[in-house]
Design a protein around this motif. Structure first.
Motif, PDB file in Angstrom:
ATOM      1  N   SER A 167      -6.214  -0.838  -5.793  1.00 49.66           N
ATOM      2  CA  SER A 167      -7.231  -1.759  -5.258  1.00 49.66           C
ATOM      3  C   SER A 167      -6.910  -3.201  -5.642  1.00 49.66           C
ATOM      4  CB  SER A 167      -8.617  -1.381  -5.766  1.00 49.66           C
ATOM      5  OG  SER A 167      -8.650  -1.444  -7.176  1.00 49.66           O
ATOM      6  N   ASP A 168      -6.304  -3.364  -6.793  1.00 48.69           N
ATOM      7  CA  ASP A 168      -5.900  -4.694  -7.262  1.00 48.69           C
ATOM      8  C   ASP A 168      -4.789  -5.247  -6.371  1.00 48.69           C
ATOM      9  OD1 ASP A 168      -5.291  -6.928  -8.942  1.00 48.69           O
ATOM     10  OD2 ASP A 168      -3.782  -5.724  -9.976  1.00 48.69           O
ATOM     11  N   VAL A 169      -3.838  -4.402  -6.030  1.00 53.46           N
ATOM     12  CA  VAL A 169      -2.729  -4.845  -5.173  1.00 53.46           C
ATOM     13  C   VAL A 169      -3.260  -5.193  -3.783  1.00 53.46           C
ATOM     14  CG1 VAL A 169      -0.485  -4.213  -4.194  1.00 53.46           C
ATOM     15  CG2 VAL A 169      -1.128  -3.393  -6.466  1.00 53.46           C
ATOM     16  N   LEU A 170      -4.178  -4.367  -3.316  1.00 53.83           N
ATOM     17  CA  LEU A 170      -4.770  -4.615  -2.006  1.00 53.83           C
ATOM     18  C   LEU A 170      -5.488  -5.962  -1.990  1.00 53.83           C
ATOM     19  CD1 LEU A 170      -5.037  -3.041   0.669  1.00 53.83           C
ATOM     20  CD2 LEU A 170      -7.276  -2.289  -0.123  1.00 53.83           C
ATOM     21  N   ALA A 171      -6.152  -6.273  -3.094  1.00 56.69           N
ATOM     22  CA  ALA A 171      -6.925  -7.516  -3.152  1.00 56.69           C
ATOM     23  C   ALA A 171      -6.059  -8.740  -3.436  1.00 56.69           C
ATOM     24  CB  ALA A 171      -8.013  -7.390  -4.224  1.00 56.69           C
ATOM     25  N   ASN A 172      -5.005  -8.585  -4.214  1.00 55.67           N
ATOM     26  CA  ASN A 172      -4.313  -9.767  -4.734  1.00 55.67           C
ATOM     27  C   ASN A 172      -2.858  -9.972  -4.331  1.00 55.67           C
ATOM     28  OD1 ASN A 172      -6.591 -10.745  -6.282  1.00 55.67           O
ATOM     29  ND2 ASN A 172      -6.269  -8.941  -7.546  1.00 55.67           N
ATOM     30  N   SER A 173      -2.287  -8.992  -3.639  1.00 53.93           N
ATOM     31  CA  SER A 173      -0.909  -9.208  -3.198  1.00 53.93           C
ATOM     32  C   SER A 173      -0.948 -10.069  -1.941  1.00 53.93           C
ATOM     33  CB  SER A 173      -0.229  -7.872  -2.910  1.00 53.93           C
ATOM     34  OG  SER A 173      -0.886  -7.208  -1.859  1.00 53.93           O
ATOM     35  N   ILE A 174       0.197 -10.716  -1.655  1.00 52.19           N
ATOM     36  CA  ILE A 174       0.263 -11.505  -0.418  1.00 52.19           C
ATOM     37  C   ILE A 174       1.434 -11.010   0.428  1.00 52.19           C
ATOM     38  CG2 ILE A 174      -0.856 -13.587  -1.320  1.00 52.19           C
ATOM     39  CD1 ILE A 174       1.972 -14.768  -1.736  1.00 52.19           C
ATOM     40  N   GLU A 175       1.395 -11.332   1.682  1.00 53.35           N
ATOM     41  CA  GLU A 175       2.420 -10.906   2.617  1.00 53.35           C
ATOM     42  C   GLU A 175       3.807 -11.275   2.084  1.00 53.35           C
ATOM     43  OE1 GLU A 175       1.775 -12.369   6.598  1.00 53.35           O
ATOM     44  OE2 GLU A 175       3.865 -11.939   7.128  1.00 53.35           O
ATOM     45  N   GLY A 176       4.717 -10.352   2.140  1.00 54.89           N
ATOM     46  CA  GLY A 176       6.088 -10.615   1.720  1.00 54.89           C
ATOM     47  C   GLY A 176       6.373 -10.333   0.256  1.00 54.89           C
ATOM     48  N   ASP A 177       5.333 -10.067  -0.534  1.00 56.50           N
ATOM     49  CA  ASP A 177       5.544  -9.739  -1.951  1.00 56.50           C
ATOM     50  C   ASP A 177       6.441  -8.517  -2.115  1.00 56.50           C
ATOM     51  OD1 ASP A 177       4.092 -11.639  -3.343  1.00 56.50           O
ATOM     52  OD2 ASP A 177       2.282 -10.415  -3.575  1.00 56.50           O
ATOM     53  N   LEU A 178       7.255  -8.562  -3.141  1.00 54.44           N
ATOM     54  CA  LEU A 178       7.892  -7.340  -3.620  1.00 54.44           C
ATOM     55  C   LEU A 178       6.951  -6.778  -4.679  1.00 54.44           C
ATOM     56  CD1 LEU A 178      10.311  -5.382  -3.976  1.00 54.44           C
ATOM     57  CD2 LEU A 178      11.181  -6.952  -5.707  1.00 54.44           C
ATOM     58  N   TRP A 179       6.593  -5.518  -4.537  1.00 52.58           N
ATOM     59  CA  TRP A 179       5.592  -4.922  -5.429  1.00 52.58           C
ATOM     60  C   TRP A 179       6.286  -4.046  -6.467  1.00 52.58           C
ATOM     61  CZ3 TRP A 179       1.935  -0.449  -3.550  1.00 52.58           C
ATOM     62  CH2 TRP A 179       1.093  -0.069  -4.614  1.00 52.58           C
ATOM     63  N   VAL A 180       6.031  -4.353  -7.730  1.00 54.10           N
ATOM     64  CA  VAL A 180       6.593  -3.543  -8.815  1.00 54.10           C
ATOM     65  C   VAL A 180       5.483  -2.656  -9.371  1.00 54.10           C
ATOM     66  CG1 VAL A 180       7.850  -3.561 -10.999  1.00 54.10           C
ATOM     67  CG2 VAL A 180       8.140  -5.462  -9.380  1.00 54.10           C
ATOM     68  N   THR A 181       5.713  -1.359  -9.389  1.00 57.87           N
ATOM     69  CA  THR A 181       4.676  -0.431  -9.838  1.00 57.87           C
ATOM     70  C   THR A 181       5.265   0.835 -10.437  1.00 57.87           C
ATOM     71  OG1 THR A 181       2.679   0.787  -9.167  1.00 57.87           O
ATOM     72  CG2 THR A 181       4.459   0.685  -7.557  1.00 57.87           C
TER      73      THR A 181
END
Lengths: 191, 128
Positions: free
Chosen positions: B49-63
């Motif tokens: 939910s945090d990623v959904l709320a705070n990521s932006i287009e084009g981010d590389l997501w580390v998880t």
């Protein structure tokens, strides 16, 4: 913790540390109502009335509560993060019941994880304890009861490697058959 | 030994996913998913939910999360890719769906803190 099965392992280990001879783990998934309930019930020595309100406080780690550890505070956090809650009922000398409620399809609801592995660990380390694992998905049900298995096995212990392998596989297949929700179904939002 | 990398100056040059993966030695888990996208920013979190709320287009997501829903989040937020940290393996379902939705997934044995530090050295920031 990343998976519910790890929370369950932790809570069941509290039960064992409290001297339980029987531990019942029940998971219920109610799809129409969108909730998942985990219940761990034991017949261990229980928690005193004075201690009970404090078991979900992570800073309560006195010697008298050593067996509780961080399991309950972490479970509480995991449940509350997805609009759920945790309730602990206990009677000294009679046992403890932990009930955790989660919104089934909440984005942050941890995946179920490998319940086969969790039960395998619990049984192999405690072959003489009675374990019940019951998992319901609406009307469908999977049940594993070590007491029944012991009768069939006769002199073979529950900690026999081939028995443990059977238990793990049976749980994994049983859960698949009843359609257990391994993780929340966010994907459907995309369709 | 980690070689000291020059600290990035804004506007130096953009890195493609492919270059990042090569330089930082990530394993590419998806097949037939392009990794040509340029990456400027990243986000690290295990709370969906945090990623959904705070990521932006084009981010590389580390998880550290590995289940199917990470693909859903990446699609919803238009992320450039997912990097799974700490040597965790993505579930087979996750890879299948990632292939279908064209979301590249990489894997690194490094923990999140370490890999994010290296990404920062290569100019990927968390700027919002």
């Amino acid at each position: 913790m990343l998976e519910l099965s790890m929370h369950i392992l932790d809570i069941a280990q509290n039960s064992l540390a409290a001297g339980s001879t029987r531990v019942e783990i029940r998971i219920q998934e109610d799809l129409p109502a969108d909730f998942l309930v985990i219940e761990v019930r034991d017949n261990g020595r229980g928690i005193s009335g004075a201690m009970l309100p404090k078991v979900t406080d992570p800073f309560v780690t006195s010697r008298t509560t050593r067996e509780v550890g961080l399991g309950l505070p972490l479970l509480k956090e995991a449940a509350e993060r997805c609009e759920g809650c945790v309730e602990v009922r206990s009677e000294e000398g009679r046992g403890t019941t932990v009930v955790a409620r989660f919104r089934l399809d909440h984005f942050d609801r941890a995946p179920l994880g490998d319940m086969g592995e969790t039960m395998g660990i619990l049984i192999s380390a405690n072959p003489d304890v009675d374990f019940l694992y019951e998992h319901r998905v609406d009307q469908r049900i999977y049940i594993m009861e070590t007491r029944e298995m012991r009768q069939v096995l006769g002199s073979i212990g529950l900690d026999d490697p081939s028995v443990l392998d059977f238990v793990r596989q049976d749980i994994r297949m049983g859960l698949k058959k009843i359609g257990a929700a391994t993780f929340p179904k966010i994907m459907e939002v995309l369709r | 030994m980690i070689k000291k990398t020059q600290i990035f100056q804004a506007g130096d040059h953009k890195m493609k996913l492919k270059e990042l993966a090569g330089r930082l030695n990530w394993e590419l888990k998806t097949r037939n998913v392009p990794i040509e996208a340029e990456v400027k920013t990243g986000y690290a979190s295990d709370l969906l939910s945090d990623v959904l709320a705070n990521s932006i287009e084009g981010d590389l997501w580390v998880t550290r999360q590995t289940h199917l829903n990470i693909v859903a989040i990446a699609v919803m937020r238009d992320l450039s890719g997912i990097l799974i940290s700490s040597g965790a393996e993505p579930d087979p379902d996750t890879l299948e769906k990632a292939g279908e939705k064209m979301v590249p997934i990489f894997r690194t044995t490094l923990p999140t803190f370490e890999v994010v530090g290296r990404l920062y050295q290569l100019g990927i920031t968390g700027e919002r």
